[in-house]
Design an enzyme around this catalytic site. Structure first.
Site, short mmCIF file in Angstrom:
data_model
loop_
_atom_site.label_atom_id
_atom_site.label_comp_id
_atom_site.label_asym_id
_atom_site.label_seq_id
_atom_site.Cartn_x
_atom_site.Cartn_y
_atom_site.Cartn_z
N CYS A 2 0.79 -1.28 0.00
CA CYS A 2 0.09 0.10 0.08
C CYS A 2 0.54 1.62 -0.22
O CYS A 2 2.10 0.70 0.68
CB CYS A 2 -1.35 -0.04 1.39
N ARG A 27 3.56 -0.04 -5.03
CA ARG A 27 3.69 -1.24 -3.39
C ARG A 27 2.05 -1.53 -3.04
O ARG A 27 1.38 -1.61 -2.57
CB ARG A 27 3.56 0.51 -2.42
N TRP A 72 -2.69 -2.32 -1.81
CA TRP A 72 -2.59 -3.91 -1.78
C TRP A 72 -3.71 -4.63 -0.99
O TRP A 72 -3.64 -4.46 0.43
CB TRP A 72 -1.31 -4.36 -1.96
N ASN A 98 -1.93 1.18 5.13
CA ASN A 98 -0.50 0.16 5.39
C ASN A 98 -0.94 -0.52 6.63
O ASN A 98 0.04 0.51 7.63
CB ASN A 98 0.52 1.13 5.25
N GLY A 99 -1.14 -1.45 6.55
CA GLY A 99 -0.92 -2.74 7.77
C GLY A 99 -2.32 -3.43 7.63
O GLY A 99 -2.79 -3.94 6.85
N GLU A 484 16.15 -18.31 -8.80
CA GLU A 484 15.32 -17.22 -9.40
C GLU A 484 15.54 -16.67 -10.51
O GLU A 484 14.31 -16.18 -10.82
CB GLU A 484 16.45 -15.93 -9.39
N LYS A 488 10.96 -14.80 -11.97
CA LYS A 488 11.25 -13.97 -12.39
C LYS A 488 9.97 -14.40 -13.62
O LYS A 488 8.55 -13.79 -14.08
CB LYS A 488 12.57 -13.97 -13.51
N GLU A 491 6.70 -14.45 -11.77
CA GLU A 491 6.17 -13.03 -11.64
C GLU A 491 5.50 -12.32 -12.11
O GLU A 491 4.43 -11.94 -12.11
CB GLU A 491 7.35 -12.04 -9.61
N HIS A 507 15.45 -37.16 -9.34
CA HIS A 507 14.16 -37.82 -8.21
C HIS A 507 13.10 -37.15 -7.96
O HIS A 507 12.69 -36.69 -7.17
CB HIS A 507 15.05 -37.18 -7.03
N LYS A 606 5.71 -4.06 -4.83
CA LYS A 606 7.02 -4.25 -4.34
C LYS A 606 7.94 -4.81 -2.92
O LYS A 606 8.46 -5.61 -2.83
CB LYS A 606 7.79 -2.68 -4.90
#
Length: 611
Positions: A2, A27, A72, A98-99, A484, A488, A491, A507, A606
């Site tokens: 947020c 955000r 968000w 925010n929270g 990574e 990417k 995402e 395996h 983010k």
């Protein structure tokens, strides 16, 4: 998560707030809203991005004081009603948040019993109603007092900004667990959850700490702690330019940030690397290096991409400094009742320096007596202020939600720390240290060489845009890079992808490989190359589509692969800094081909400032 922006001064508040919200949209971008005081309280909000909110505003939305929010979603789906700001029953008070208010159901039930009606599914609406309830009970109670009484009842995390029609010259803000800062201007003040929102108007900021409340007027501010004691806060100077938070001709911030990596890696090295003398200088660790050298254990805690850089760090510390390292998910760290204490060292890694889970790990470790060191990008962030020492990345603002330049800067800094520790412990020969340092100094230019292949990588991406799955394989230093690369792709393109140690393919995951499965093979470490060749043979035998990330001299892998991305020769310990670049570009071009919003992928934000 947020974004919060507020303004009080002589300018049109809505223009400043809207521009700030656009800067903070990374955000959260589920919905957006603004509250303006100008004789009355005007609130406009809607589902969607800030541009949708901007289209609702007219010339009638005047005023020199306003707060805004880009969301968000946590409690309640994204829609117009659940958007912030939330208002009190009288329509005089507005709140952005925010929270997470953990006891909101209990508070809501009590307020409902007292006759207050609720219209949203959010936890935030109770804050507006709760504050007003104290004023309703006793009209002599001033706004600041009502806010303090409300905060005393709230459990959870918050960054709050509050406006009231009867206090047209005041914004009240409070922080517990969610970042907030005050931008100090001349005849105007700003508030924000991130410095990028205020950088255009001032380079002077005050960071609030947990438990603090600020009363903000256009010509100044007052900060109080939980005991109602006025505090003298340090004013920090921002080292942030407008150019850094603009796209500068690139279609997306992510692509800009990928192409910035020769510079950002160089900036991470500047002043720290002496190639002539073969030495490392890290001022942020100088006072605690003895604790690092004599540590019982070294633990790294981080989340997401930062966790992957931590895994690279584990290889670096163990290979170079002969020091055992454990890497933990920060989100799990405190829930396992970690066996950590005096004599142990915890590194926490966070681009923003505000990641909620990483902060929780930091505080858990400090409470148990460990030394805590930070690797962060944002100067003045909470982690930077609460750790015992650390190293800044100096990567500049990272706006794209999918981290790129922060990852390579984190790995660069971890390499410097591991080398420095190795030298202090005498675990590495002077000749080998000089060799690594010389190779490290060449990395920025070598990254630039890889970026020149972007057109070739785009052609590969065009062939695999609609693949439903990807598999990424690597060994040793290349295993975290495989993780990574897969992250990417997940995402920003929403393609299912998995990273694996190459030997683990047999395996289980090998069952997935057929002619429809693209397999990205990171064969960039010489000491594991023979084994990687065997793994590539196994994939080829099952008709997997092989995309190899390897050096020009690795003829064996190149002959087996259907496609190859070349990376320059370097030391094995430095290979992640090069091998990750083609993977960033591959995921970017696939996502663009699929029509995805690369900078603002669905469901992500983010900076993860809530658990």
């Amino acid at each position: 998560m947020c974004g919060i922006v507020g303004y009080i001064g002589s300018n049109k508040a809505k223009d400043v707030v809207i521009k700030g919200l656009k800067r903070l949209e990374y955000r959260g971008y589920d919905s957006a809203g603004i509250a303006i005081v100008n004789g009355t309280l005007s609130v406009k909000k809607c589902k969607g991005k800030v541009a949708s909110l901007e289209s609702l505003l007219t010339e009638d939305d005047k005023g020199n004081i306003a707060i805004g929010h880009t969301r968000w979603a946590t409690h309640g789906e994204p829609n117009d009603i659940n958007s912030h700001p939330h208002i009190s029953s009288s329509g005089k008070l507005a709140v952005v948040h925010n929270g997470i208010i953990e006891n909101y159901n209990v508070l809501k039930q009590k307020l409902q019993e007292d006759g207050y009606e609720f219209y949203s599914q959010t936890d935030t609406e109770i804050v507006a109603k709760l504050i007003e309830s104290f004023i309703d009970k006793d009209p002599s109670v001033e706004l600041v007092k009502a806010v303090k009484l409300s905060l005393a009842q709230i459990k959870g995390t918050y960054g709050l900004a509050i406006l009231h029609v009867d206090y047209p010259d005041t914004i009240i803000v409070a922080r517990k667990g969610s970042p907030l800062l005050i931008g100090v201007g001349e005849g105007e003040m700003l508030i924000a959850s991130d410095a990028s929102a205020v950088a255009e108007y001032t380079d002077k900021v005050v960071y609030l700490d947990d438990g603090e409340l600020a009363i903000i007027k256009k010509d100044g501010y007052q900060v109080l702690n939980a005991e109602d004691v006025e505090l003298s806060k340090e004013v920090h100077e921002l080292a942030m330019s407008l150019e850094e938070i603009e796209k500068s001709g690139f279609p997306f911030f992510m692509l800009k940030e990928i192409f910035e990596q020769p510079k950002t890696i160089s900036d991470s090295l500047r002043g720290r690397l002496n190639t002539e003398e073969g030495t490392i200088t890290l001022g942020g660790l100088s006072q605690i290096m003895d604790k690092l050298v004599n540590a019982n254990r070294i633990i790294i805690a981080a989340c997401g991409t930062s966790w992957h850089s931590g895994l690279v760090g584990e290889y670096l510390f163990e290979w170079l400094a002969k020091t055992s390292v454990e890497v933990e998910y920060a989100s799990e760290f405190r829930y396992k009742d970690p066996l950590i204490g005096e004599g142990d060292v915890l590194f926490v890694i966070s681009q923003s320096g505000e990641t909620a889970d990483t902060l929780a790990a930091l505080r858990e470790a400090k409470e148990k007596g460990a030394t805590v060191l930070g690797i962060v990008n944002v100067v003045g962030s909470t982690i930077a202020r609460e750790t015992d020492g650390g190293v800044y990345l100096h990567a500049g603002p990272e706006i794209g939600v999918a981290s790129t330049k922060a990852f390579t800067s984190q790995v660069t800094v971890l390499t410097l720390i591991a080398l420095s520790l190795a030298q202090h412990k005498g675990a590495i020969s002077k000749e080998y240290a000089r060799r690594i340092i010389a190779a490290l100094s060449k990395i920025p230019d070598q990254v630039g060489e890889i970026l020149k292949q972007s057109d070739e990588i785009e052609k590969i991406a065009n062939l695999f845009t609609y693949a439903p799955n990807f598999l990424y394989l690597g060994r040793s230093y290349s295993f975290p890079v495989a993780l990574e690369g897969a992250l990417k792709l997940k995402e920003i393109s929403y393609i299912h992808a998995e990273g694996y140690p190459a030997a683990e393919m047999k395996h289980g995951p090998i069952a997935l490989i057929d002619e429809m499965m693209p397999v990205v093979v990171i064969a960039s470490t010489e000491h594991t190359n023979d084994k990687m060749v065997s793994n590539v043979e196994e994939v080829k035998a099952r008709k997997g589509r092989i995309i190899a990330i390897t050096s020009p001299s690795n003829e064996e892998v190149k002959e087996l692969a259907e496609f190859s991305c070349r990376i320059p020769e370097t030391e094995d310990v430095l290979s992640p800094l090069l091998s990750v670049i083609p993977l960033q570009l591959l995921s970017y071009y696939i996502a663009v081909n699929r029509g995805c919003d690369v900078d603002q992928p669905r469901n992500l934000a983010k900076s993860v400032t809530v658990e």
